[in-house]
Design a protein around this motif. Structure first.
Motif, PDB file in Angstrom:
ATOM      1  N   LEU A  62       0.853  -1.183   0.000  1.00 60.13           N
ATOM      2  CA  LEU A  62       0.000   0.000   0.000  1.00 60.13           C
ATOM      3  C   LEU A  62       0.890   1.234   0.000  1.00 60.13           C
ATOM      4  CD1 LEU A  62      -2.962   0.991   0.237  1.00 60.13           C
ATOM      5  CD2 LEU A  62      -2.596   1.084   2.701  1.00 60.13           C
ATOM      6  N   LEU A  63       0.622   2.152  -0.919  1.00 59.24           N
ATOM      7  CA  LEU A  63       1.435   3.358  -1.065  1.00 59.24           C
ATOM      8  C   LEU A  63       0.601   4.602  -0.793  1.00 59.24           C
ATOM      9  CD1 LEU A  63       3.049   2.340  -4.447  1.00 59.24           C
ATOM     10  CD2 LEU A  63       4.149   2.252  -2.212  1.00 59.24           C
ATOM     11  N   TYR A  64       1.200   5.561  -0.116  1.00 57.26           N
ATOM     12  CA  TYR A  64       0.571   6.862   0.102  1.00 57.26           C
ATOM     13  C   TYR A  64       1.580   7.911  -0.324  1.00 57.26           C
ATOM     14  CZ  TYR A  64      -1.675  10.828   2.333  1.00 57.26           C
ATOM     15  OH  TYR A  64      -2.279  12.037   2.562  1.00 57.26           O
ATOM     16  N   ARG A  65       1.292   8.563  -1.428  1.00 60.73           N
ATOM     17  CA  ARG A  65       2.200   9.580  -1.959  1.00 60.73           C
ATOM     18  C   ARG A  65       1.402  10.777  -2.431  1.00 60.73           C
ATOM     19  NH1 ARG A  65       5.356   6.673  -6.540  1.00 60.73           N
ATOM     20  NH2 ARG A  65       3.247   6.025  -6.936  1.00 60.73           N
ATOM     21  N   GLU A  66       1.852  11.945  -2.012  1.00 59.50           N
ATOM     22  CA  GLU A  66       1.240  13.202  -2.451  1.00 59.50           C
ATOM     23  C   GLU A  66      -0.276  13.191  -2.264  1.00 59.50           C
ATOM     24  OE1 GLU A  66       2.637  13.931  -6.420  1.00 59.50           O
ATOM     25  OE2 GLU A  66       4.740  13.815  -5.799  1.00 59.50           O
ATOM     26  N   GLY A  67      -0.719  12.650  -1.134  1.00 59.21           N
ATOM     27  CA  GLY A  67      -2.138  12.644  -0.806  1.00 59.21           C
ATOM     28  C   GLY A  67      -2.966  11.588  -1.506  1.00 59.21           C
ATOM     29  N   LYS A  68      -2.316  10.697  -2.254  1.00 64.43           N
ATOM     30  CA  LYS A  68      -3.052   9.662  -2.977  1.00 64.43           C
ATOM     31  C   LYS A  68      -2.619   8.275  -2.516  1.00 64.43           C
ATOM     32  CE  LYS A  68      -3.750  12.528  -6.989  1.00 64.43           C
ATOM     33  NZ  LYS A  68      -3.533  12.746  -8.395  1.00 64.43           N
ATOM     34  N   ILE A  69      -3.585   7.367  -2.460  1.00 63.14           N
ATOM     35  CA  ILE A  69      -3.327   5.984  -2.074  1.00 63.14           C
ATOM     36  C   ILE A  69      -3.341   5.122  -3.328  1.00 63.14           C
ATOM     37  CG2 ILE A  69      -4.205   3.993  -0.793  1.00 63.14           C
ATOM     38  CD1 ILE A  69      -5.435   5.983   1.191  1.00 63.14           C
ATOM     39  N   SER A  70      -2.337   4.258  -3.446  1.00 62.80           N
ATOM     40  CA  SER A  70      -2.290   3.319  -4.570  1.00 62.80           C
ATOM     41  C   SER A  70      -1.696   2.004  -4.076  1.00 62.80           C
ATOM     42  CB  SER A  70      -1.464   3.891  -5.729  1.00 62.80           C
ATOM     43  OG  SER A  70      -0.134   4.127  -5.325  1.00 62.80           O
TER      44      SER A  70
END
Length: 86
Positions: A36-44
């Motif tokens: 699970l990734l959280y980058r620049e306010g987005k989850i992917s």
């Protein structure tokens, strides 16, 4: 900083978790597990084998080989009743 136990609510630990979303066994290829990734306010999502591409150069990586243990969290309601999560 950890919140005072007096301010913790059982509602903080209540959520829907369908049984089919719980992994009962590891994947045959462990590095194929979801990442699970959280980058620049987005989850992917990605897969764990690609984790090196998300860690900035010069980062300190700490490996954790701890295990899950049976544990209980006990709360006391203002009425005196006891709530236990395990």
């Amino acid at each position: 900083m950890m919140e005072s136990p007096r301010n913790i609510s059982i509602k903080d630990y209540t959520y829907e978790l369908p049984a089919e979303r719980i992994a009962l066994h590891p994947l045959p290829e462990r590095d194929a597990s979801k990442l699970l990734l959280y980058r620049e306010g987005k989850i992917s999502e990605d897969v764990f084998k690609n984790i090196a591409g998300f860690i900035p150069e010069g980062s300190l990586v700490v490996f954790n080989n701890t295990k899950v243990i049976n544990a209980r969290i006990r709360f006391r309601r203002h009425t005196g009743g006891v709530v236990e999560i395990f």
